[in-house]
Design an enzyme around this catalytic site. Structure first.
Site, short mmCIF file in Angstrom:
data_model
loop_
_atom_site.label_atom_id
_atom_site.label_comp_id
_atom_site.label_asym_id
_atom_site.label_seq_id
_atom_site.Cartn_x
_atom_site.Cartn_y
_atom_site.Cartn_z
N ASP A 82 -13.85 3.14 -6.37
CA ASP A 82 -13.09 2.44 -7.42
C ASP A 82 -13.74 2.60 -8.79
OD1 ASP A 82 -11.03 1.41 -5.85
OD2 ASP A 82 -12.09 -0.46 -5.41
N SER A 97 0.81 -1.22 0.00
CA SER A 97 0.00 0.00 0.00
C SER A 97 0.84 1.27 0.00
CB SER A 97 -0.92 0.02 1.22
OG SER A 97 -1.60 1.26 1.29
N LYS A 109 -13.25 -6.42 0.06
CA LYS A 109 -14.18 -5.45 -0.51
C LYS A 109 -15.61 -5.96 -0.57
CE LYS A 109 -10.73 -2.91 -3.19
NZ LYS A 109 -10.45 -2.19 -4.42
N ALA A 164 -12.68 -11.02 -10.88
CA ALA A 164 -14.09 -10.87 -10.51
C ALA A 164 -14.25 -10.57 -9.03
CB ALA A 164 -14.86 -12.14 -10.87
N GLY A 165 -13.19 -10.03 -8.42
CA GLY A 165 -13.26 -9.63 -7.02
C GLY A 165 -13.86 -8.24 -6.87
N GLY A 166 -13.52 -7.56 -5.78
CA GLY A 166 -14.10 -6.24 -5.52
C GLY A 166 -13.80 -5.22 -6.60
N TYR A 196 -0.78 -1.28 -9.12
CA TYR A 196 0.04 -0.06 -9.17
C TYR A 196 1.41 -0.23 -8.52
CZ TYR A 196 -1.76 0.90 -4.42
OH TYR A 196 -2.10 0.82 -3.10
#
Length: 519
Positions: A337, A250, A299, A375-377, A465
């Site tokens: 998002d 993060s 999420k 296909a997650g959050g 990222y």
């Protein structure tokens, strides 16, 4: 809510070296990195005579804690080890070192008790190590603290092995209510916030690791001084953080903490390594914990933790931001998002097509095949966003059933993951990676390992990222596709989160410049 004046917090680092020369060099490095004092772990040293320790203690360039731990020094018999320990600590007291730290076992020894009560200027730190025996409770910690306090300690130190971030709640309670200065150090990666939030709850000092060395549970000295600046933290500071697993990747702390200070908002943003998101929100239910970014893999499960969910986030079925509403303490979930990712893709397409700045009610995504990996959050946010702009959504996911469920929700199509590199029914498609494929430390990976397959895409977006320029983006650029880094999505969603965190405007130019300098 303005940031407070600086407090008198001490930042310390533990030095474990084998020789006097190495220890002296480490002290100098600690001074350069901003430590206020050093803990000299004498039990880590190899020395033949106490005079070698004398040289170290008599000429420090920083205030020092001299410690000798019985538990880590078992090079000789228990009795010989204890005798050496007593000899070192007595000598440190004779030399009036700033602090001497000793195990509770040592402080309880009648010989040491006499020395403690007859000391002159040295402050005594009595430490206790809790490892095993179940989760720490306020009762258990209270009993340990009472025993340490009875030795005549000036400062007490708890070192605790924690299995979950929620184990720290009683530790924070002890820090708040303890009548004698208390240091709390939670061992392990789930204990990191014990140092970062210690000052808010009244901790006497915090520890940081030296030389950027990664030590589970410890921030680096450099991050303490440059990113967190804990000297500004006080009891009124509001806590924000990333609820995720993992959290090491993060960049949120290097963005939100300087932005808080820039806007004079009294807040701190910390990484929170969370295993059980429901237990986390049940445990940290106080108003001090004011807002959260929500990351992988929480999420979707976090939706059920919210008292209220914004309509967009509810339709997506995932939240990436949760705010504790000040007026009633209820948790409200949002999703920043979706708009962040889709707007970044749209702006890049408009620039490629030469219509940047031209007013249009039609999205450049409309009518295009939008190939989504994951296909997650984050994947759900992109799928719903692409559908809302009129794209034809095709979903690939290693778990086909998850892909199928999401495809059904957005009137799209799901295909098996292994066919992704063979899927190019037409030119000019959009590819969006919302999986963790390619994220550090696995930056050599790509969801589309065959470069030839990338030629079918007009634009490739990667939500990853770290690194900023992933393998997927590099290879897509090589075949002529427009690429959009997850950094752009990160900036945009962080701006949205910051507005929700503070209830005000976000310093966009400042935050954008900060991120681009750090990535």
């Amino acid at each position: 809510m303005e940031v407070a004046a600086k407090n008198s917090l001490l930042v310390c680092t533990q030095l474990e070296c084998e020789t006097t020369e190495e220890m002296q060099a480490s002290i100098e490095q600690a001074k350069v990195e901003g430590a206020d004092l050093v803990e000299l772990c004498i039990d880590s040293m190899e020395f033949s005579h106490i005079s070698e320790v004398d040289k170290l203690i008599q000429h420090p360039t920083l205030p020092a804690i001299v410690s000798y731990r019985l538990k880590s020094s078992r090079k000789s018999s228990d009795e010989a080890c204890k005798n050496t320990c007593l000899q070192v600590l007595r000598r440190a007291l004779d030399l009036d070192v700033e602090f001497v730290e000793m195990d509770y076992e040592v402080a309880s020894d009648p010989l040491m008790s006499e020395i403690i009560y007859s000391r002159s200027n040295t402050k005594i730190i009595v430490s206790s190590y809790l490892n095993g025996g179940g989760k720490p409770t306020t009762e258990k910690l209270g009993d340990v603290i009472a025993c340490m306090q009875a030795t005549g300690a000036d400062v007490m130190k708890l070192e605790i092995a924690v299995d979950s971030i929620t184990d720290l709640a009683p530790v924070f309670e002890m820090l708040t209510h303890c009548q004698v200065p208390l240091i709390a150090l939670a061992v392990g990666s789930r204990g990191l916030i014990s140092q970062l939030l210690g000052p808010k709850f009244g901790g006497f000092l915090v520890y940081g690791s030296l030389g950027g060395k990664s030590v589970p549970g410890l921030p680096t000295l450099v991050s303490l001084k440059q990113v967190y600046q804990l000297e500004h933290i006080n009891p009124d500071t509001k806590i924000f953080g990333l609820v995720s697993n993992p959290v090491g990747h993060s960049k949120g702390p290097i963005l939100h903490n300087p932005a808080f200070r820039h806007t004079r908002f009294n807040g701190i943003y910390v990484p929170m390594l969370v295993d059980d998101v429901k237990e986390f929100f049940r445990t940290y239910s106080g108003t001090d914990f004011a807002g959260f970014s929500v990351g992988i893999p929480h999420k979707e499960p976090a939706v059920a933790c919210c008292d209220e969910v914004h309509p967009l986030a509810k339709s997506i079925g995932a939240v990436n931001t949760i705010i504790r509403r000040p007026i009633d303490g209820k948790l409200v979930g949002y999703n920043t998002d979706c708009e962040s990712a889709i707007s970044a893709i749209e702006d890049a397409l408009r620039e490629r097509q030469g219509i940047n700045g031209v007013a249009s009610h039609t999205s450049p995504i409309a009518g295009k095949i939008f190939v989504l990996v994951g296909a997650g959050g984050a994947g759900r946010a992109l799928a719903f966003g692409a559908k809302s702009r009129g794209a034809r959504v095709i979903i690939f996911n290693r778990n086909y059933e998850r892909a199928k469920a999401l495809a059904d929700a957005v009137s799209g199509e799901a295909l098996h993951f292994e066919y992704l590199h063979e899927f190019f029914p037409e030119k000019g498609m959009i590819l969006a990676n919302a999986s963790a494929i390619g994220m550090e430390p696995n930056s050599d990976q790509s969801p589309v390992p065959k470069v030839e397959a990338l030629k079918a895409y007009e634009l490739v977006f990667d939500a990853v990222y770290t690194p900023r320029n992933t393998r997927l983006l590099r290879e897509a650029a090589e075949v002529g596709a427009t690429v959009v880094s997850g950094v752009e999505m990160f900036i945009r969603q962080a701006l949205g989160q910051f507005r929700l965190f503070t209830g005000g405007l976000a310093p966009e130019d400042f935050m954008r410049k900060l991120v681009l300098e750090q990535f």
